[in-house]
Scaffold this motif. Structure first.
Motif, short mmCIF file in Angstrom:
data_model
loop_
_atom_site.label_atom_id
_atom_site.label_comp_id
_atom_site.label_asym_id
_atom_site.label_seq_id
_atom_site.Cartn_x
_atom_site.Cartn_y
_atom_site.Cartn_z
N VAL B 71 36.81 18.91 40.91
CA VAL B 71 37.92 18.43 40.09
C VAL B 71 39.16 19.29 40.38
O VAL B 71 39.10 20.52 40.33
N SER B 72 40.27 18.62 40.68
CA SER B 72 41.52 19.35 40.95
C SER B 72 41.96 20.08 39.68
O SER B 72 41.84 19.55 38.58
N PRO B 73 42.47 21.30 39.85
CA PRO B 73 42.84 22.12 38.68
C PRO B 73 43.81 21.43 37.70
O PRO B 73 43.61 21.50 36.51
N GLY B 74 44.84 20.74 38.20
CA GLY B 74 45.80 20.15 37.26
C GLY B 74 45.50 18.72 36.86
O GLY B 74 46.30 18.07 36.20
N ALA B 75 44.30 18.22 37.27
CA ALA B 75 44.02 16.79 37.12
C ALA B 75 44.02 16.34 35.66
O ALA B 75 44.56 15.30 35.31
N ARG B 76 43.42 17.16 34.79
CA ARG B 76 43.30 16.74 33.40
C ARG B 76 44.67 16.52 32.78
O ARG B 76 44.93 15.48 32.16
N GLU B 77 45.58 17.50 32.98
CA GLU B 77 46.92 17.41 32.41
C GLU B 77 47.64 16.18 32.98
O GLU B 77 48.29 15.44 32.24
N ALA B 78 47.49 15.97 34.29
CA ALA B 78 48.16 14.83 34.91
C ALA B 78 47.65 13.51 34.34
O ALA B 78 48.44 12.59 34.07
N LEU B 79 46.32 13.42 34.15
CA LEU B 79 45.75 12.18 33.63
C LEU B 79 46.20 11.93 32.20
O LEU B 79 46.50 10.80 31.80
N ILE B 80 46.25 13.02 31.42
CA ILE B 80 46.67 12.87 30.02
C ILE B 80 48.14 12.45 29.98
O ILE B 80 48.51 11.54 29.23
N ALA B 81 48.96 13.07 30.83
CA ALA B 81 50.38 12.70 30.87
C ALA B 81 50.53 11.23 31.22
O ALA B 81 51.33 10.51 30.62
N GLU B 82 49.71 10.78 32.18
CA GLU B 82 49.77 9.38 32.61
C GLU B 82 49.36 8.46 31.45
O GLU B 82 49.98 7.42 31.22
N LYS B 83 48.32 8.88 30.73
CA LYS B 83 47.87 8.07 29.59
C LYS B 83 48.96 8.00 28.52
O LYS B 83 49.15 6.97 27.88
N ARG B 84 49.65 9.13 28.32
CA ARG B 84 50.70 9.16 27.29
C ARG B 84 51.82 8.20 27.62
O ARG B 84 52.32 7.51 26.74
N THR B 85 52.19 8.16 28.92
CA THR B 85 53.31 7.27 29.25
C THR B 85 52.92 5.81 29.05
O THR B 85 53.76 4.98 28.75
N ARG B 86 51.64 5.53 29.20
CA ARG B 86 51.21 4.13 29.05
C ARG B 86 50.86 3.78 27.61
O ARG B 86 50.70 2.61 27.27
N TYR B 87 50.70 4.79 26.78
CA TYR B 87 50.11 4.58 25.46
C TYR B 87 50.82 3.51 24.63
O TYR B 87 50.20 2.58 24.13
N PHE B 88 52.15 3.64 24.48
CA PHE B 88 52.86 2.73 23.59
C PHE B 88 52.80 1.28 24.08
O PHE B 88 52.53 0.37 23.30
N ASP B 89 53.02 1.11 25.40
CA ASP B 89 53.00 -0.25 25.95
C ASP B 89 51.61 -0.84 26.02
O ASP B 89 51.41 -2.01 25.74
N ALA B 90 50.66 0.00 26.40
CA ALA B 90 49.33 -0.54 26.70
C ALA B 90 48.40 -0.54 25.50
O ALA B 90 47.49 -1.37 25.41
N VAL B 91 48.59 0.38 24.57
CA VAL B 91 47.63 0.51 23.47
C VAL B 91 48.25 0.15 22.12
O VAL B 91 47.82 -0.78 21.44
#
Lengths: 293, 122
Positions: B71-91
């Protein structure tokens, strides 16, 4: 080195019936590959030619560049297991004798693995082959095919007669053994839904002709179902190749083949449901006889 | 084990991403091998391989030659950031649309929201 099977404008004729009509293809990636076709499409003929059991009427079929028919060097690299009883039904010998025979015949034979499979498939080495049930005989035949470890291994409807749990056990064994010993494995089956997930490449033949040969992953991506209100579905699907459609009241579902990449997005934007078409469905649609001629 | 909404390799990749985002798979932790995935799911190893390759391309995993995938060291933060940007529109957006469609009022939504966030703040 991975075996390579090259088929070049291969034709086979049984007196007046053309079983294979100028088929060309090349298999040289290790993997479990599926050979699909309806009954009488030419699957078994193709496998018989690939194992040197028949001589081509025209064209060529070669293993590692060498012709297969009447070529001992090529055929020792090949193992074909045909429909359950076919090779073993008349044996009055025991399973033990069968193993000894395979040990002599098969240069890559793995005895320890064969013993393990006997246990796994719950076959007693003392039983006479002729007295086995159809399902047991199929298990024994598949065992012979796996333990032979031939660079080109073919299973032609080998597990007919096996019940579902046994078939799944065979799929697991096949996958495990393939991963431990990657080689060219060609499987023909009518249980497409069960085994399609193992396939790396899929070959479909129909009426003796090659219909398609491509990666299973790509094939799976080629068919899509779009479901929703009929008018919305119709407008999204317009202009595409429609394999089938069905309606329930105002809801409509269409199966689309080779949809443009944008279609799924369009459909979802219109609030429609989309799903990928399983390989079995694609196969059924592509080989269905449309109407009478 | 799989639905037919997207390709199998995509679904495997998504599951690994979910594990990375939740922290079930930590930074620099090794993920199971292609063959282990193939056996577990009963799929051909090339499909599992494709899932891994997708994740390497997306920077979620990295490869150590001869050892495997990590697992890449920064992957978790990047995935969470990506989820956050999609959260309002997608969820949240669709959830609110659904609420409006069945006649739930803005006041009801607000009181639910307040109760929830109060519980979380405590």
């Amino acid at each position: 080195m991975t075996a390579s099977l090259t088929v070049d404008r291969l034709t086979y004729r049984y007196s007046d019936v053309v079983a294979l009509n100028e088929i060309s293809l090349r298999l040289d990636t290790p993997g479990i590959h599926g050979l699909l076709g309806r009954n009488g499409s030419g699957k078994t003929t193709l496998m018989s030619l690939a194992s040197g059991l028949r001589r081509p009427t025209a064209g060529q079929i070669r293993l590692n560049g060498q012709p297969i028919f009447e070529n001992y060097a090529a055929t020792t690299e090949i193992c074909i297991i045909r429909e359950s009883g076919d090779t073993t039904a008349e044996w009055s010998e025991s399973i033990e004798d069968g193993l000894a025979f395979a040990r002599d015949m098969r240069p890559y034979w793995d005895e320890a693995y064969a013993r393990k499979l006997l246990d796994r498939f719950e076959l007693s080495p003392r039983r006479s082959v002729a007295q086995l049930s159809r399902g047991q005989r199929a298990k024994f035949a598949c065992l012979l095919g796996l333990a032979a470890r031939a660079p080109l291994t073919m299973f032609d409807e080998s597990y007919l007669g096996m019940d579902a749990p046994t078939r799944y056990d065979f799929y697991d064994a096949l996958l495990e053994d393939y991963m431990a010993h990657p080689r060219l494995v060609l499987v023909s089956s009518h249980h497409i839904e069960e085994i399609a997930r193992l396939f790396e490449e899929v070959i479909i033949i129909d009426d003796g002709k090659l219909l398609l040969h491509e990666s299973a992953e790509a094939l799976r991506g080629r068919g899509m179902t779009v479901t929703g209100p009929a008018t919305a579905v119709d407008s999204v699907a317009a202009g595409s190749t429609i394999l089938s459609e069905r309606s329930l009241g105002s809801t409509k579902s269409v199966a689309i083949y080779d949809a443009p990449a944008t279609l799924a997005e369009q459909a979802r934007a219109a609030g429609l449901e989309t799903s990928l078409l399983p390989i079995q469905d694609i196969f059924v649609h592509l080989t269905a006889k449309r109407g009478k001629h | 084990m799989f639905d037919d909404r997207s390709p199998i390799y995509r679904q495997i990749a998504d599951r690994i991403k979910a594990d990375v985002a939740s922290g079930a798979l930590g930074p620099d932790e090794q993920v199971m091998s292609t063959n282990q995935y193939a056996s577990f799911y009963g799929i051909n190893p090339a499909t599992a391989q494709k899932a891994f390759q997708t994740l390497v391309d997306e920077g979620v995993l990295y490869k150590r030659r001869g050892l495997g995938m990590y697992v890449s060291p920064g992957a978790r933060e990047a995935l969470i950031a990506e989820k956050r940007t999609r959260y309002f529109d997608a969820v949240l957006g669709p959830a609110l649309d659904e609420a409006m469609a069945i006649g739930i009022s803005a006041d009801e939504l607000r009181s639910f929201f307040n109760a929830r966030t109060k519980r979380q703040d405590q």
